[in-house]
Design an enzyme around this catalytic site. Structure first.
Site, mmCIF file in Angstrom:
data_model
loop_
_atom_site.group_PDB
_atom_site.id
_atom_site.type_symbol
_atom_site.label_atom_id
_atom_site.label_comp_id
_atom_site.label_asym_id
_atom_site.label_seq_id
_atom_site.Cartn_x
_atom_site.Cartn_y
_atom_site.Cartn_z
ATOM 1 N N ALA A 63 0.864 -1.175 0.000
ATOM 2 C CA ALA A 63 0.000 0.000 0.000
ATOM 3 C C ALA A 63 0.902 1.226 0.000
ATOM 4 O O ALA A 63 2.089 1.116 0.299
ATOM 5 C CB ALA A 63 -0.864 -0.006 1.252
ATOM 6 N N GLY A 102 0.568 -5.226 0.841
ATOM 7 C CA GLY A 102 -0.620 -5.181 -0.017
ATOM 8 C C GLY A 102 -0.349 -5.718 -1.402
ATOM 9 O O GLY A 102 -1.260 -6.215 -2.078
ATOM 10 N N GLU A 105 -0.851 -9.319 -1.032
ATOM 11 C CA GLU A 105 -2.293 -9.554 -0.827
ATOM 12 C C GLU A 105 -3.054 -9.430 -2.155
ATOM 13 O O GLU A 105 -3.971 -10.206 -2.433
ATOM 14 C CB GLU A 105 -2.823 -8.573 0.226
ATOM 15 C CG GLU A 105 -2.311 -8.867 1.634
ATOM 16 C CD GLU A 105 -2.651 -7.768 2.605
ATOM 17 O OE1 GLU A 105 -3.405 -8.046 3.563
ATOM 18 O OE2 GLU A 105 -2.198 -6.621 2.395
ATOM 19 N N GLU A 125 4.533 -5.873 7.083
ATOM 20 C CA GLU A 125 3.768 -4.808 7.738
ATOM 21 C C GLU A 125 4.090 -4.644 9.223
ATOM 22 O O GLU A 125 4.021 -3.533 9.748
ATOM 23 C CB GLU A 125 2.258 -5.075 7.589
ATOM 24 C CG GLU A 125 1.681 -4.795 6.208
ATOM 25 C CD GLU A 125 1.707 -6.017 5.306
ATOM 26 O OE1 GLU A 125 0.923 -6.059 4.340
ATOM 27 O OE2 GLU A 125 2.536 -6.930 5.537
HETATM 28 N N1 T1G Z 1 4.706 3.349 0.016
HETATM 29 C C1 T1G Z 1 5.208 4.557 -0.352
HETATM 30 N N2 T1G Z 1 6.511 4.769 -0.753
HETATM 31 C C2 T1G Z 1 7.302 3.689 -0.783
HETATM 32 C C3 T1G Z 1 6.859 2.397 -0.403
HETATM 33 C C4 T1G Z 1 5.493 2.244 -0.003
HETATM 34 N N3 T1G Z 1 4.985 1.063 0.350
HETATM 35 N N4 T1G Z 1 7.898 1.548 -0.521
HETATM 36 C C5 T1G Z 1 8.944 2.280 -0.961
HETATM 37 N N5 T1G Z 1 8.594 3.558 -1.117
HETATM 38 C C6 T1G Z 1 9.442 4.652 -1.614
HETATM 39 C C7 T1G Z 1 10.597 4.994 -0.661
HETATM 40 O O1 T1G Z 1 10.192 5.896 0.320
HETATM 41 C C8 T1G Z 1 11.616 5.593 -1.629
HETATM 42 O O2 T1G Z 1 11.209 6.894 -1.901
HETATM 43 C C9 T1G Z 1 11.413 4.768 -2.894
HETATM 44 O O3 T1G Z 1 10.095 4.190 -2.784
HETATM 45 C C10 T1G Z 1 12.407 3.656 -3.044
HETATM 46 O O4 T1G Z 1 12.401 2.900 -1.854
HETATM 47 C C11 T1G Z 1 -2.742 -3.188 3.225
HETATM 48 C C12 T1G Z 1 -1.151 -1.608 4.632
HETATM 49 C C13 T1G Z 1 10.296 -2.010 -1.801
HETATM 50 C C14 T1G Z 1 12.110 -3.274 -0.722
HETATM 51 O O5 T1G Z 1 6.542 -2.377 3.937
HETATM 52 O O6 T1G Z 1 10.681 -2.317 1.910
HETATM 53 O O7 T1G Z 1 0.946 -2.838 2.271
HETATM 54 O O8 T1G Z 1 13.060 8.067 -0.822
HETATM 55 O O9 T1G Z 1 14.733 3.531 -1.125
HETATM 56 O O10 T1G Z 1 16.028 0.035 -1.065
HETATM 57 O O11 T1G Z 1 -1.454 -4.868 4.069
HETATM 58 O O12 T1G Z 1 11.216 0.288 -0.235
HETATM 59 O O13 T1G Z 1 13.111 7.653 -3.280
HETATM 60 O O14 T1G Z 1 11.468 9.270 -2.271
HETATM 61 O O15 T1G Z 1 13.446 1.707 0.055
HETATM 62 O O16 T1G Z 1 15.255 -0.585 -3.385
HETATM 63 C C15 T1G Z 1 4.019 -2.840 3.037
HETATM 64 C C16 T1G Z 1 8.199 -1.033 2.007
HETATM 65 C C17 T1G Z 1 3.337 -1.523 3.097
HETATM 66 C C18 T1G Z 1 7.551 -2.333 1.791
HETATM 67 C C19 T1G Z 1 12.610 -1.223 -2.097
HETATM 68 N N6 T1G Z 1 5.199 -2.732 2.212
HETATM 69 N N7 T1G Z 1 9.266 -0.773 1.046
HETATM 70 O O17 T1G Z 1 13.792 -0.980 -1.378
HETATM 71 O O18 T1G Z 1 14.297 1.372 -2.291
HETATM 72 S S1 T1G Z 1 1.959 -1.578 4.197
HETATM 73 C C20 T1G Z 1 6.391 -2.489 2.752
HETATM 74 C C21 T1G Z 1 10.443 -1.446 1.111
HETATM 75 C C22 T1G Z 1 0.776 -2.491 3.369
HETATM 76 C C23 T1G Z 1 -1.371 -3.696 3.378
HETATM 77 C C24 T1G Z 1 -0.475 -2.804 4.156
HETATM 78 C C25 T1G Z 1 11.490 -1.013 0.145
HETATM 79 C C26 T1G Z 1 11.590 -1.897 -1.120
HETATM 80 P P1 T1G Z 1 12.261 8.024 -2.080
HETATM 81 P P2 T1G Z 1 13.787 2.390 -1.196
HETATM 82 P P3 T1G Z 1 14.961 -0.068 -2.058
#
Ligand code: T1G
Length: 697
Positions: A63, A102, A105, A125
């Site tokens: 998400a 998400g 999911e 998450e």
């Molecule tokens: N939402 C918004 N921005 C995100 C994002 C996300 N989920 N994931 C990454 N970014 C942005 C990050 O801030 C950065 O921005 C750029 O993307 C590159 O990321 C309903 C509610 C995917 C493994 O927890 O673990 O889903 O700084 O520098 O090292 O159940 O990002 O360039 O402006 O980290 O190559 C669950 C979170 C969400 C994964 C890539 N998902 N992301 O790593 O690049 S909650 C996560 C990561 C959810 C549902 C629930 C990593 C990555 P900027 P990066 P990277």
């Protein structure tokens, strides 16, 4: 039609492509687009099946976390996922990159899943203080079985494609062109009339909560140990248990309530802050992406002591050929033998196999003398913490290292401008401050001396990313950001012992906040003599109006250096790291208090917490106002990765904002009046307190 989700066809297969860089986060435009394009495909008479994939580097990585602070707009992600159950035509998710949260999911809502061999997937998450909120707690157990689902949901660690196939999450691994492979897979499903797999439907034989009681207890225990103090893993477990005893819709309704409560919790807000703080730390305001780091094909390390060896292992682990030099063959042989032991331990723990150990050891060369460093693109000095020794080393290195090599020092507090001035190329000199053990600790403090070239700094930050570290930039001052902001906490802890609080009590207050160890136990681990030597080397610069750490000196004068001496603030059994309170420490404190005229008294836990934490916060504010740190969140990232400050508290500066800067400033002023100059309030803290401002807002 939605720009966020593209639509085209290959034969009778519709291909829906999510395109929302950088990680195809499932923001509102994407959610709307998926529903619209799915309905379009469902109604398209020329279409028999649908493939869903992500453009660019990854399938949706979750998400959109940035949307969490706003009211969620319809359609919710769970509505999108449930909508896929109603699409009569088979839907195949084609996964590459990282299908997380998400994103996974959404894939579980699809009727089949294929993945590229390098794909990774999971539900991280809990690291954001929430749990899968789009029915992952219900669908994942139905697809992968309860144990695998609990592993992914409660521990939050992604798995690779091969394991996902083993877990039944992925139906096929596609070598080569993923899109083409997915279209072929979909065509086969149609041709074979393979029934759609609806993951919200009950899974035969999944069992009852009673059947899984032991397993559920195991994960509750793991959550308590690995995510101490965090609530959402337990909420996730409750939702999964509901799924074993309630119909899907009922369990999802309860799950939604828990999810919203977690999402709006202080813990989740702090963990989301930490997530973005880590990403922001890599951005240097005046050094943009256009400044390319220098190429590092090979590295050198000066000194095969504890720090030097850890740095060598960190570099070799990341694929760099490393030459480590010492002053004698005996010293280099000892160093290489110790490095070998580090790798043996990794093999024993199953982290790597023997072949991988050999490959990494093969990248490491030992040598005597600096000539062996002549071809290195990067040299990291990890010698004894003595300024003159370091200046001498850099002067010699200047005569050997090739033009354009980055010359780094691992000093944890010394004047790197002075070290750089010992060379004819100060632009190539930076600080790379690793934390013990350097191969395991994720924090790398990249220090920027006044004359450092932007691309030398960019090289340090890039090295952090390449070696799996969190790089945070600091300007030069005594102790940079990390040690300078932590020293006041340790200082107050030793004063509190002198004034009557026991080391065990002080450490209990800090571990009660969620710290893995208290400051005095940490001092015993790292050795009281390290900071003692630093105090002695700076004795002539000590401001007499600032209270001095007489008790800490006395402990060292009595040889109580910590674990390595069998006693420090605590005593230790031979070979054990378990601290045992020692009445001798109190006797020494009473003696020093008498000499210093320090009144001994009962001290409350609140005073212990405030003096330790607020001293660090006040110093953090000074670091910020002096521009040593580019942003408050950089200080917090240091504390999370350098000192184990609990992520679900965000960091010391974030915590200060939570408490309120007016309150912090009032207490700092009170301590200033009572305890003296070391508590002089930061001007920035005073101003923000006055204005009702915050450090991290
Ligand atoms: N939402 C918004 N921005 C995100 C994002 C996300 N989920 N994931 C990454 N970014 C942005 C990050 O801030 C950065 O921005 C750029 O993307 C590159 O990321 C309903 C509610 C995917 C493994 O927890 O673990 O889903 O700084 O520098 O090292 O159940 O990002 O360039 O402006 O980290 O190559 C669950 C979170 C969400 C994964 C890539 N998902 N992301 O790593 O690049 S909650 C996560 C990561 C959810 C549902 C629930 C990593 C990555 P900027 P990066 P990277």
């Amino acid at each position: 039609m939605s720009d966020a989700v593209g639509y085209d066809t290959e034969g009778r297969i519709a291909v829906l492509t999510i395109d929302n860089p950088p990680v195809n986060a499932l923001g509102i435009a994407v959610r709307e687009g998926i529903v619209a394009q799915m309905d379009r495909a469902a109604a398209d008479a020329d279409v028999d099946a649908i493939v869903l994939l992500g453009a660019g580097r990854t399938f949706p990585a979750g998400a959109d976390i940035r949307e969490f602070d706003q009211p969620t707009r319809e359609p919710h992600l769970i509505a999108v996922v449930d909508h896929l159950d109603t699409i009569e035509k088979p839907i195949v998710a084609a996964i590459h990159g990282t299908a997380l949260g998400g994103g996974l999911e959404l894939a579980l809502g699809c009727h089949f899943r294929v993945a590229s061999p390098t794909a990774r997937m999971g539900t991280p998450e809990v690291n954001l203080g929430i749990f899968p909120g789009a029915a992952g707690t219900q669908r994942l157990p139905r697809v992968a079985g309860l144990d695998h689902a609990l592993e992914l949901i409660v521990l939050g660690k992604p798995i690779d494609a091969a394991r996902a196939k083993d877990y039944g999450i992925v139906d096929g691994i596609i070598e080569g062109d993923l899109r083409a492979g997915a279209v072929a897979f979909a065509s086969t499903v149609v041709a074979d009339g393979t029934p759609r797999k609806i993951s919200s439907e009950p899974r035969a034989g999944i069992g009852t909560p009673e059947d899984h009681a032991e397993n559920i207890e195991k994960y509750r225990d793991l959550a308590n140990r690995r995510m101490r103090g965090q609530d959402s893993p337990h909420q996730a477990l409750d939702s999964v248990v509901d799924g074993l005893k309630m119909p899907y819709d009922e369990a999802v309704a309860a799950d939604r309530k828990r999810f919203e409560a977690c999402k709006n919790s202080d813990q989740s807000k702090a963990l989301r802050y930490a997530f973005f703080a880590e990403r922001d730390a890599s951005k240097i305001p005046d050094i943009g992406k256009e400044v390319a780091p220098r190429d590092i094909a090979s590295a050198g390390v000066i000194g095969a002591g504890t720090m030097g060896r850890g740095i060598v292992v960190s570099l070799a682990d990341s694929g760099f050929p490393v030459t480590v030099v010492e002053t004698s063959q005996e010293a280099i042989d000892t160093g290489l033998a110790e490095i070998g032991k580090t790798y043996d331990a990794m093999v024993q723990r199953g982290r790597i196999d023997a072949a991988e150990k050999d490959a990494r050891m093969a990248r490491i060369t030992g040598a005597v003398g600096f000539d062996a460093l002549a071809d290195a693109d990067l040299v990291i000095e990890a010698a004894f913490e003595d300024l003159n020794v370091k200046k001498e080393i850099f002067a010699k290195l200047d005569g050997v290292a090739k033009p354009g090599a980055v010359l780094a020092t691992n000093t944890s507090y010394m004047d790197i401008d002075a070290i750089a001035a010992a060379t004819s190329r100060p632009g190539d000199v930076i600080g790379l401050h690793y934390f013990v053990p350097a191969n395991a600790m994720r924090l790398l403090e990249v220090v920027r001396p006044a004359k450092a070239a932007p691309d030398a700094i960019a090289t340090g930050m890039a090295l952090a990313k390449k070696t799996g570290k969190v790089g945070v930039l600091a300007r030069v001052c005594h102790g940079f950001i990390a040690n300078r902001s932590r020293l006041p906490l340790v200082r107050e802890a030793t004063f509190l012992v002198e004034e009557g609080a026991s080391p065990a009590r002080i450490d209990a207050v800090l571990t009660g906040l969620g710290m893995p160890m208290g400051p005095l136990a940490v001092s015993d681990l790292s050795g009281l003599d390290v900071s003692w030597r630093m105090r002695l080397s700076l004795a002539d610069q000590h401001d007499p109006e600032v209270r001095y750490m007489h008790l800490a000196d006395r402990m060292c004068e009595l040889g109580r250096f910590g674990i390595k001496a069998g006693k420090g603030w605590y005593t230790y059994e031979e070979g054990s790291r378990r601290p045992t309170p020692d009445p001798e420490t109190e006797a020494i404190a009473i003696e020093v208090a008498k000499e210093q005229g320090t009144a001994r008294r009962d001290i409350s836990d609140d005073e212990i917490r405030e003096r330790c934490l607020y001293a660090a916060i006040n110093e953090g504010a000074k670091i910020l106002e002096e521009g040593i740190a580019a942003r408050a969140s950089d200080i917090d990232v240091m504390w999370l990765h350098g000192f184990g400050y609990p992520r679900w508290r965000g960091g010391i500066m974030y915590t200060a904002d939570e408490i309120g800067l007016a309150e912090i400033h009032d207490r700092v002023c009170a301590f200033h009046a009572e305890h003296g100059k070391q508590w002089a309030p930061s001007a920035l803290l005073a101003r923000l307190a006055e204005e009702g401002g915050s450090f991290t807002g």
